[in-house]
Write an enzyme that holds these catalytic residues in place. Structure first.
Site, short mmCIF file in Angstrom:
data_model
loop_
_atom_site.label_atom_id
_atom_site.label_comp_id
_atom_site.label_asym_id
_atom_site.label_seq_id
_atom_site.Cartn_x
_atom_site.Cartn_y
_atom_site.Cartn_z
N HIS A 37 0.82 6.69 -2.83
CA HIS A 37 0.04 6.70 -4.07
C HIS A 37 0.25 5.39 -4.83
CE1 HIS A 37 0.91 11.20 -3.68
NE2 HIS A 37 -0.40 11.14 -3.62
N GLY A 147 -6.72 6.35 0.27
CA GLY A 147 -5.84 5.94 1.37
C GLY A 147 -6.44 6.25 2.73
N VAL A 176 0.88 3.94 3.97
CA VAL A 176 2.28 3.56 3.75
C VAL A 176 3.15 4.55 4.52
CG1 VAL A 176 4.11 3.40 2.02
CG2 VAL A 176 1.80 2.57 1.50
P1 AMP Z 1 -3.09 13.23 -2.43
O1 AMP Z 1 -2.24 13.26 -3.67
O2 AMP Z 1 -2.35 13.64 -1.20
O3 AMP Z 1 -4.40 13.95 -2.62
O4 AMP Z 1 -3.47 11.71 -2.17
C1 AMP Z 1 -4.08 10.93 -3.16
C2 AMP Z 1 -4.50 9.61 -2.56
O5 AMP Z 1 -3.37 8.94 -2.02
C3 AMP Z 1 -5.51 9.78 -1.40
O6 AMP Z 1 -6.47 8.74 -1.47
C4 AMP Z 1 -4.63 9.61 -0.19
O7 AMP Z 1 -5.31 9.14 0.96
C5 AMP Z 1 -3.64 8.56 -0.69
N1 AMP Z 1 -2.42 8.61 0.14
C6 AMP Z 1 -1.66 9.70 0.43
N2 AMP Z 1 -0.65 9.36 1.25
C7 AMP Z 1 -0.78 8.04 1.49
C8 AMP Z 1 -0.05 7.10 2.29
N3 AMP Z 1 1.02 7.45 2.99
N4 AMP Z 1 -0.48 5.82 2.31
C9 AMP Z 1 -1.56 5.44 1.59
N5 AMP Z 1 -2.29 6.27 0.83
C10 AMP Z 1 -1.92 7.55 0.78
#
Ligand code: AMP
Length: 280
Positions: A37, A147, A176
């Site tokens: 994030h 992401g 990441v």
């Molecule tokens: P989430 O809180 O899981 O809904 O994720 C919110 C945002 O963070 C989304 O756009 C995800 O794709 C991104 N995201 C989650 N994990 C990662 C990661 N390991 N690397 C990059 N972006 C991420």
């Protein structure tokens, strides 16, 4: 950093910043923030955006037997991380602020939403698209950061933005990983130490595939997928899918080339994990 709980507060702040000619960058999340994030926020800040992050665990995108109730939440910790990351504002709405008691409208990107994740999580992407459409209407950002970790989500949101004429650029950000290669995810906290070791098999399989492409020039998708599946099956995890697809339409491909990806999901105990390799 401004902490906003009401849609009206977001609109007011965005109007104020836009009148100062700020570019509005938006990072939607479900909280329990990690380095993944934070890399989206960093990218938005580096792009010079007035950066608004949302934290909302969206009930609409969880199936009835999924982990909505136990999804990890820690607002205090998240706010601390957001301040350190220099986010300009955070929107933390309640369920009631986001959905009125008679919410009837859903956004569905057909076809793309039924494949891969969609076949294991029916209705999931309609929930994601509906909340993103609402958040986009509330924040009205110039750019929204997503992401590659959730590749299918990114592809579907990009399609929704195009199809419904949202005036927003979708900016993709690379995955990441933790030091051991596991893709950072809020759900990683569910893993016991033993499960975590087992979970590494997915990133290991993708790494092996990447090496075969890079160093052995293998582009035959069937061969690469077969090798990946062999590695995953050597571990005590449930392989849900591993597929080589065209990034635009998620159709299977025979050959790996630019704009294809290898998308996979496994289940370790009760924990579902996804990861992928993207050839941009
Ligand atoms: P989430 O809180 O899981 O809904 O994720 C919110 C945002 O963070 C989304 O756009 C995800 O794709 C991104 N995201 C989650 N994990 C990662 C990661 N390991 N690397 C990059 N972006 C991420």
């Amino acid at each position: 950093m401004e902490i906003l709980k009401k849609k009206s507060q977001v609109r007011e702040l965005v109007n104020k910043e836009r009148s100062k000619k700020q570019i509005i960058g938006f990072v939607p999340t479900m909280g329990y923030l990690h380095q993944g994030h934070l890399s989206l926020i960093k990218k938005a800040k580096n792009d010079g955006c007035f950066t608004i992050v949302s934290i909302f665990v969206n009930p609409l995108q969880f199936g009835p037997s999924e982990d909505f109730q136990r999804y990890p939440r820690d607002t205090e910790r998240d706010l601390k991380l957001l301040k350190e990351a220099n986010a300009d504002a955070v929107f933390i709405p309640s369920d009631e602020e986001m959905y009125n008691s008679n919410h009837l409208t859903f956004v569905n990107v057909s076809k793309l939403s039924e494949k891969l994740e969609g076949s294991f999580r029916p209705g999931h992407f309609a929930g994601v698209c509906t909340v993103c459409a609402k958040l986009f209407n509330i924040v009205q950002p110039d750019r929204a950061y997503f992401g590659w970790k959730d590749a299918q989500q990114l592809i579907i949101i990009r399609k929704m933005v195009r199809d419904l004429d949202f005036n927003i650029s979708i900016v993709p950000v690379a995955t990441v990983r933790e030091e051991d290669g596991l893709a950072a995810s809020s759900r990683n906290v569910y893993l016991s130490p033993d499960q975590r070791k087992k979970a590494l098999v997915l990133s290991r399989a993708l790494q092996k595939i990447e090496q075969m492409i890079k160093f052995e020039s293998v582009i035959d998708a069937n061969l690469l997928i077969e090798e990946g599946k062999k590695i995953i099956k050597s571990e005590d995890v449930e392989l849900q899918y591993l597929e080589a697809v065209e990034l635009e339409n998620l159709e299977r491909v025979e050959k790996i080339r630019k704009n294809t990806g290898i998308l996979g999901a496994i289940k370790v105990g009760n924990v579902r994990l996804i990861d992928n390799l993207i050839m941009e």
